[in-house]
Motif scaffolding. Sequence first.
Motif, PDB file in Angstrom:
ATOM      1  N   LYS A  16       0.972  -1.147   0.008  1.00 30.47           N
ATOM      2  CA  LYS A  16      -0.150  -0.059  -0.018  1.00 30.47           C
ATOM      3  C   LYS A  16       0.813   1.343   0.137  1.00 30.47           C
ATOM      4  N   GLU A  17       0.236   2.216  -0.642  1.00 31.88           N
ATOM      5  CA  GLU A  17       1.140   3.718  -0.473  1.00 31.88           C
ATOM      6  C   GLU A  17       0.127   4.480   0.427  1.00 31.88           C
ATOM      7  N   PHE A  18       0.882   5.213   1.113  1.00 28.23           N
ATOM      8  CA  PHE A  18       0.370   6.364   2.173  1.00 28.23           C
ATOM      9  C   PHE A  18       1.054   7.841   1.661  1.00 28.23           C
ATOM     10  N   PRO A  42       3.920  10.320  20.401  1.00 30.57           N
ATOM     11  CA  PRO A  42       3.879  11.297  19.272  1.00 30.57           C
ATOM     12  C   PRO A  42       4.115  10.839  17.654  1.00 30.57           C
ATOM     13  N   SER A  43       4.770   9.704  17.694  1.00 30.44           N
ATOM     14  CA  SER A  43       4.998   9.144  16.183  1.00 30.44           C
ATOM     15  C   SER A  43       3.475   8.844  15.707  1.00 30.44           C
ATOM     16  N   PHE A  44       2.621   8.345  16.438  1.00 31.36           N
ATOM     17  CA  PHE A  44       1.234   7.893  15.948  1.00 31.36           C
ATOM     18  C   PHE A  44       0.716   9.083  15.536  1.00 31.36           C
ATOM     19  N   ASN A  45       0.735  10.094  16.486  1.00 37.62           N
ATOM     20  CA  ASN A  45       0.000  11.513  16.197  1.00 37.62           C
ATOM     21  C   ASN A  45       0.679  12.138  14.943  1.00 37.62           C
ATOM     22  N   LEU A  46       1.896  12.217  14.883  1.00 36.15           N
ATOM     23  CA  LEU A  46       2.281  12.785  13.625  1.00 36.15           C
ATOM     24  C   LEU A  46       1.864  12.154  12.171  1.00 36.15           C
ATOM     25  N   LEU A  47       1.898  10.625  12.384  1.00 38.89           N
ATOM     26  CA  LEU A  47       1.416  10.022  11.157  1.00 38.89           C
ATOM     27  C   LEU A  47      -0.072  10.104  10.897  1.00 38.89           C
ATOM     28  N   SER A  48      -0.836  10.089  11.986  1.00 41.67           N
ATOM     29  CA  SER A  48      -2.345  10.248  11.766  1.00 41.67           C
ATOM     30  C   SER A  48      -2.825  11.645  11.405  1.00 41.67           C
ATOM     31  N   SER A  49      -1.969  12.674  11.815  1.00 41.53           N
ATOM     32  CA  SER A  49      -2.601  13.942  11.484  1.00 41.53           C
ATOM     33  C   SER A  49      -1.955  14.505  10.027  1.00 41.53           C
ATOM     34  N   GLU A  61      -4.473   0.653  10.938  1.00 41.27           N
ATOM     35  CA  GLU A  61      -4.412  -0.762  11.112  1.00 41.27           C
ATOM     36  C   GLU A  61      -2.978  -1.194  11.390  1.00 41.27           C
ATOM     37  N   LEU A  62      -1.970  -0.519  10.506  1.00 41.54           N
ATOM     38  CA  LEU A  62      -0.442  -0.966  10.516  1.00 41.54           C
ATOM     39  C   LEU A  62       0.085  -0.343  11.745  1.00 41.54           C
ATOM     40  N   LEU A  63      -0.528   0.841  12.297  1.00 37.58           N
ATOM     41  CA  LEU A  63       0.120   1.365  13.641  1.00 37.58           C
ATOM     42  C   LEU A  63      -0.419   0.777  14.673  1.00 37.58           C
ATOM     43  N   ALA A  64      -1.194  -0.262  14.735  1.00 37.06           N
ATOM     44  CA  ALA A  64      -1.261  -1.107  16.073  1.00 37.06           C
ATOM     45  C   ALA A  64      -0.091  -1.739  16.467  1.00 37.06           C
ATOM     46  N   ASN A  65       0.747  -1.733  15.725  1.00 38.09           N
ATOM     47  CA  ASN A  65       2.126  -2.441  16.036  1.00 38.09           C
ATOM     48  C   ASN A  65       3.063  -1.223  16.490  1.00 38.09           C
ATOM     49  N   ALA A  73       7.385   6.398  11.049  1.00 38.82           N
ATOM     50  CA  ALA A  73       7.972   7.875  11.368  1.00 38.82           C
ATOM     51  C   ALA A  73       9.183   7.991  11.248  1.00 38.82           C
ATOM     52  N   GLY A  74      10.036   7.123  11.298  1.00 40.13           N
ATOM     53  CA  GLY A  74      11.309   7.281  10.911  1.00 40.13           C
ATOM     54  C   GLY A  74      11.857   7.597   9.407  1.00 40.13           C
TER      55      GLY A  74
END
Length: 97
Positions: A16-18, A42-49, A61-65, A73-74
């Motif tokens: 998948k592409e994001f 903070p990584s989750f929030n950066l990616l989600s926002s 779904e991927l960020l559950a891990n 994020a890196g």
Amino acid sequence: MSQTQAREITLEIGTKEFTFTLTPQDVTKYFNAMTANNKVAPSFNLLSSTVLPAEKAGLRELLANPVMTMQVAGALLEEYAPDVEIIVKKPLSTLTA
């Protein structure tokens, strides 16, 4: 890059592409939220926002891990970083008589 310019970055994760849109303000908020005991949120929030709204559900779904969250994020921040060579200059030794 000006301080208000947004930069669009597409990451391919598995099949998948994001696409994320980052601004200097997004990255500053991310770094300011990071603490010794708080890195994943903070990584989750950066990616989600910053991901396109239509892609948010698939990304979450991927960020559950938490390891995946940190890796994505890196990769995003590495791509966002300017391509500038930085060299640390060593001070000259001083001689004493």
